[in-house]
Design an enzyme around this catalytic site. Sequence first.
Site, PDB file in Angstrom:
ATOM      1  N   LYS A 110     -25.221 -17.276 -10.822  1.00 30.67           N
ATOM      2  CA  LYS A 110     -26.459 -16.784 -10.213  1.00 30.67           C
ATOM      3  C   LYS A 110     -27.647 -17.607 -10.715  1.00 30.67           C
ATOM      4  O   LYS A 110     -28.524 -18.005  -9.939  1.00 30.67           O
ATOM      5  CB  LYS A 110     -26.641 -15.298 -10.572  1.00 30.67           C
ATOM      6  CG  LYS A 110     -27.605 -14.605  -9.653  1.00 30.67           C
ATOM      7  CD  LYS A 110     -27.347 -13.116  -9.577  1.00 30.67           C
ATOM      8  CE  LYS A 110     -28.295 -12.499  -8.559  1.00 30.67           C
ATOM      9  NZ  LYS A 110     -28.127 -11.081  -8.422  1.00 30.67           N
ATOM     10  N   LYS A 192     -10.204 -17.897   1.079  1.00 34.05           N
ATOM     11  CA  LYS A 192      -9.744 -16.734   0.310  1.00 34.05           C
ATOM     12  C   LYS A 192     -10.358 -15.455   0.891  1.00 34.05           C
ATOM     13  O   LYS A 192     -11.555 -15.423   1.182  1.00 34.05           O
ATOM     14  CB  LYS A 192     -10.189 -16.899  -1.152  1.00 34.05           C
ATOM     15  CG  LYS A 192      -9.761 -15.737  -2.015  1.00 34.05           C
ATOM     16  CD  LYS A 192     -10.308 -15.812  -3.418  1.00 34.05           C
ATOM     17  CE  LYS A 192     -10.035 -14.490  -4.112  1.00 34.05           C
ATOM     18  NZ  LYS A 192     -10.476 -14.393  -5.461  1.00 34.05           N
ATOM     19  N   LYS A 195     -14.740  -9.871   0.290  1.00 32.28           N
ATOM     20  CA  LYS A 195     -15.808  -9.208   1.047  1.00 32.28           C
ATOM     21  C   LYS A 195     -17.064 -10.074   1.074  1.00 32.28           C
ATOM     22  O   LYS A 195     -17.855  -9.986   1.991  1.00 32.28           O
ATOM     23  CB  LYS A 195     -16.074  -7.794   0.566  1.00 32.28           C
ATOM     24  CG  LYS A 195     -16.441  -7.674  -0.860  1.00 32.28           C
ATOM     25  CD  LYS A 195     -16.572  -6.212  -1.206  1.00 32.28           C
ATOM     26  CE  LYS A 195     -16.496  -5.971  -2.688  1.00 32.28           C
ATOM     27  NZ  LYS A 195     -15.243  -6.335  -3.328  1.00 32.28           N
TER      28      LYS A 195
HETATM   29  P1  ADP Z   1     -13.795  -9.371  -3.400  1.00 23.84           P
HETATM   30  O1  ADP Z   1     -13.562 -10.865  -3.558  1.00 23.84           O
HETATM   31  O2  ADP Z   1     -13.471  -8.911  -2.032  1.00 23.84           O
HETATM   32  O3  ADP Z   1     -15.184  -8.978  -3.852  1.00 23.84           O
HETATM   33  P2  ADP Z   1     -12.969  -8.313  -5.940  1.00 23.84           P
HETATM   34  O4  ADP Z   1     -13.571  -9.495  -6.627  1.00 23.84           O
HETATM   35  O5  ADP Z   1     -13.612  -6.980  -6.079  1.00 23.84           O
HETATM   36  O6  ADP Z   1     -12.792  -8.664  -4.369  1.00 23.84           O
HETATM   37  O7  ADP Z   1     -11.452  -8.240  -6.405  1.00 23.84           O
HETATM   38  C1  ADP Z   1     -10.794  -7.123  -6.944  1.00 23.84           C
HETATM   39  C2  ADP Z   1      -9.385  -7.555  -7.317  1.00 23.84           C
HETATM   40  O8  ADP Z   1      -8.669  -8.027  -6.159  1.00 23.84           O
HETATM   41  C3  ADP Z   1      -9.373  -8.706  -8.319  1.00 23.84           C
HETATM   42  O9  ADP Z   1      -8.320  -8.473  -9.250  1.00 23.84           O
HETATM   43  C4  ADP Z   1      -9.056  -9.923  -7.496  1.00 23.84           C
HETATM   44  O10 ADP Z   1      -8.364 -10.900  -8.231  1.00 23.84           O
HETATM   45  C5  ADP Z   1      -8.189  -9.355  -6.366  1.00 23.84           C
HETATM   46  N1  ADP Z   1      -8.407 -10.124  -5.124  1.00 23.84           N
HETATM   47  C6  ADP Z   1      -9.548 -10.134  -4.387  1.00 23.84           C
HETATM   48  N2  ADP Z   1      -9.419 -10.935  -3.307  1.00 23.84           N
HETATM   49  C7  ADP Z   1      -8.176 -11.458  -3.360  1.00 23.84           C
HETATM   50  C8  ADP Z   1      -7.434 -12.368  -2.526  1.00 23.84           C
HETATM   51  N3  ADP Z   1      -7.954 -12.882  -1.436  1.00 23.84           N
HETATM   52  N4  ADP Z   1      -6.183 -12.670  -2.880  1.00 23.84           N
HETATM   53  C9  ADP Z   1      -5.632 -12.126  -3.994  1.00 23.84           C
HETATM   54  N5  ADP Z   1      -6.271 -11.279  -4.813  1.00 23.84           N
HETATM   55  C10 ADP Z   1      -7.525 -10.939  -4.520  1.00 23.84           C
END
Ligand code: ADP
Length: 324
Positions: A110, A192, A195
């Site tokens: 950030k 990847k 959200k």
């Molecule tokens: P986002 O990227 O949607 O904000 P988070 O960072 O909250 O998701 O991720 C929560 C958990 O889900 C973490 O342990 C992360 O490693 C896993 N995760 C998130 N997106 C993926 C993905 N595309 N493939 C595999 N694991 C994921």
Amino acid sequence: MRVLSGIQPTGRFHWGNYFGAIRQYIDLQDEDESYYFIANLHALTTVRDAERLHQLSLDAAIDLLALGLDPDKAILFIQSDVPQVSELCWILMTGAPMGLLERCHAYKAKKDKGLKADAGLFTYPVLMAADILAYDSDCVPVGEDQVQHIEVCRDLAGSFNHEFGRGEEVFTLPKAKLLDDSAKVPGTDGEKMSKSYNNTIELFEPVKPQRKKIMRIQTDSRPMEEPKDPETDHLFQLYRLFANEEERESMASLYRAGGFGYGEVKKALAYLSEKYFAEAREKRAELEAAPERVEEILQDGAAKARRKAGEVLDRVKKACGVSS
Ligand code: ADP
Ligand code: TRP
């Protein structure tokens, strides 16, 4: 062995969260003891809408239960229901070097973008360390992006032990358990799934719009006749998450032979994914219709978590001289 992990309720869970994290948490619930919590205090650093944060936290808990987290095996709770963690966070903060936190990637990213960060984001890894240390956790399953935070936790715990332990371990040093494929589920655009990229397929979105979303997954424009390599195709990477070995092999042969349209793969993906999550959807509907049951599970989990965190906090406060 005591397993602990947390997940932030910053949005509804998607396929990436499930295959990259949630499914593996659930597999670990048979360990000696497991603690899973909804990290609403961490989410407060980004979700600044009371109604939404409350609802997302509840939805996250219901989702985990619907997906198979068993409250008879694992302790499930909401982070903020254990105030001992926030107290422990302060104690850890008094010994957390600025330089260590300045290197942590969420804050650094950030700052490097020239954006203003707040103290919540800066001290985020300390709260995470408190989450882990409060329960004497041995093993913390996380995705690759969180490994740095576990290192910070070990550093803080190690320094505290050294400073105040008088040769004894006040804190148990945890180990990260890297989740398989934690960076691998692709989103609807082939990047990847996340959200933040707006490319997710949510686990429990209604079936019809979900099907439409699947049919709109971006694909390349190679002609139908051309043979394709399944291993480099993100649609196939999604398909394989749901397919059994036979289905996977026959789809891979179709790719290699060419002469088929991506629309067929998408239809098959929609069909298999619906089937895969059908039971969880049903269970989710039941839980949603019984909010008192969910509340009871969360309260019971929080009571157990508070008991353990209270013991650890007593030990820590005695060690550093802030209790009699
Ligand atoms: P986002 O990227 O949607 O904000 P988070 O960072 O909250 O998701 O991720 C929560 C958990 O889900 C973490 O342990 C992360 O490693 C896993 N995760 C998130 N997106 C993926 C993905 N595309 N493939 C595999 N694991 C994921
Ligand atoms: N920071 C983690 C994430 O974004 C969530 C989290 C909070 C966590 N506290 C934790 C994970 C303690 C493991 C242990 O994914």
